[in-house]
Design an enzyme around this catalytic site. Sequence first.
Site, short mmCIF file in Angstrom:
data_model
loop_
_atom_site.label_atom_id
_atom_site.label_comp_id
_atom_site.label_asym_id
_atom_site.label_seq_id
_atom_site.Cartn_x
_atom_site.Cartn_y
_atom_site.Cartn_z
CD GLU A 28 44.12 86.06 25.75
OE1 GLU A 28 43.49 86.29 26.80
OE2 GLU A 28 44.22 84.91 25.26
CG ASN A 73 40.52 83.49 29.47
OD1 ASN A 73 39.69 83.10 28.66
ND2 ASN A 73 41.15 82.67 30.29
CG ASN A 173 37.26 84.42 25.00
OD1 ASN A 173 37.59 83.76 24.02
ND2 ASN A 173 37.74 84.17 26.21
CD GLU A 174 37.75 80.00 26.44
OE1 GLU A 174 38.10 80.15 27.63
OE2 GLU A 174 38.45 79.40 25.61
CE1 TYR A 245 44.52 76.80 22.99
CE2 TYR A 245 42.53 76.96 24.32
CZ TYR A 245 43.47 77.54 23.48
OH TYR A 245 43.35 78.87 23.14
CD GLU A 293 40.79 80.95 22.64
OE1 GLU A 293 41.35 80.17 23.45
OE2 GLU A 293 40.19 81.99 23.00
CD GLN A 350 47.59 83.78 23.03
OE1 GLN A 350 48.35 84.72 22.97
NE2 GLN A 350 46.84 83.56 24.09
#
Length: 501
Positions: A28, A73, A173-174, A245, A293, A350
């Site tokens: 990212e 993001n 994304n999200e 996470y 992720e 990442q």
Amino acid sequence: MTTRARLTLDPAFRVAPVEPRLFGSFVEHMGRCVYTGIFEPGHPSAGPDGFREDVLELVRELGVTLVRYPGGNFVSNHRWEDGVGPAEHRPTTLDLAWRTVEDNSFGLNEFMAWTARAEVEPMMALNLGTRGVAEALELVEYATFPAGTRWSELRRSHGADKPHDIRLWCLGNELDGPWQMGHKTAREYGRLAAETARALKRFDPTLSLVACGSSNSSIATFGSWEAQVLEETYDLVDYISLHAYYDPSDGDADSFLASAADMEHMIRSIAATADHVAATLRSPRRLRLSFDEWNVWYQSRFGGESSLDWARHPRLIEDRYDVTDAVVVGSLLITLLRNADRVGIACQAQLANVIAPIMTEPGGPAWRQSVFHPFALTARHARGEVLRVEPESAAIETAKYGEVPSVWATATHDPASGAVTLFVVNRDRRAACDLDVVLPGGLQPVEHVELADEDPTAANSAAEPYRVVPRPGSGLRHQDRLATLTLPPTSWTMVRFAVKE
């Protein structure tokens, strides 16, 4: 104190084939992941393309098969057009996600050139936050149509004569998260994702599409988000995404070591939700999951995006991983393999510098974090088919997840050679475990490595890049169809068994 555990390895009990896409990663435009991470013109190891050769070597060693790009993001406020064409003509823009000044010197075509060098498959994310169907179609046409149209000819004029072979596309994304640029309700997103998917499938029905699932399991809309989104998109997409996470910063080490319990809960919950939607729609399809992720992230140490000052490629969430973190990462990889019948894609987030297995210094060295090692060894040796493995072990009481087994394991079987590889963690911080492994006839151990340390907070650094590395295991005893190995406290272990000549 030493506990006792037992498991059986039997090639007759199969879960699913090992999917190479389970060993994906994520790049990212965040912090130093791209700039001074994978891309640093002028670095002593960089060639004319600006790619750091030392990082490329580590990426190949890590065994990454797929990389998701450009966010995250970042993608929800990103104009892909800003990152193509002559570099000197590209605009400097503001990334609202991470409050970064972005010069766009690395964009789509540079990423595709990098994936070719890294020998990985690209997975591209589309901006469905601040943009929509038309912009998504334009990007896919620019990237993948051979020639003769407005957007394909623009790509060719930018030096990419042949179309890029991008088969995987994320529909945003999200977008369940209020931190996201263009945050939407499930119905709003579901309709937009459906219309985008319908248009993309009309353009090329062979594309694989990933709808946005929940950004974590604790968000209020977890489960209901997926149900509403899939009611709109079920027969148009190929995957639904999951993100997770795990933060060790609250001092609850037992719960942290049991983080895989949450990952397994997420996988089973969303698989059940997808199957429920399929039943209500009378659809014969069985949707797969994209865990695109996942990682350990000391989120409680991060002050949030609003705490950041505008900066160009800042040092952002460059967490330093220790032995305990590596054991957790190993347990999460075990969980992904255990669920290989439903999880078809996974991306550790990442790749470089930002919560990453690979660290770099600008103009300086690159090195492996502790979490590099369980990923690299699992990616290298998990071959063939995943076996159903159910250890019997002592339980550990945790504040977050209740009782969890101290031993967490999976195994793979290579039908061509007959070899079996066992991956196992001991989540007990206080006690070693003698694990009895019942084997098929004719197998014997040929490799035994473990990642453990008397100091579970030990970590690697530029000054000590080899402080934490896998080492030959000790205490393995084998006789006939039984192998017994001693698992140290807080440890990750791999044992390879081969057919006796």
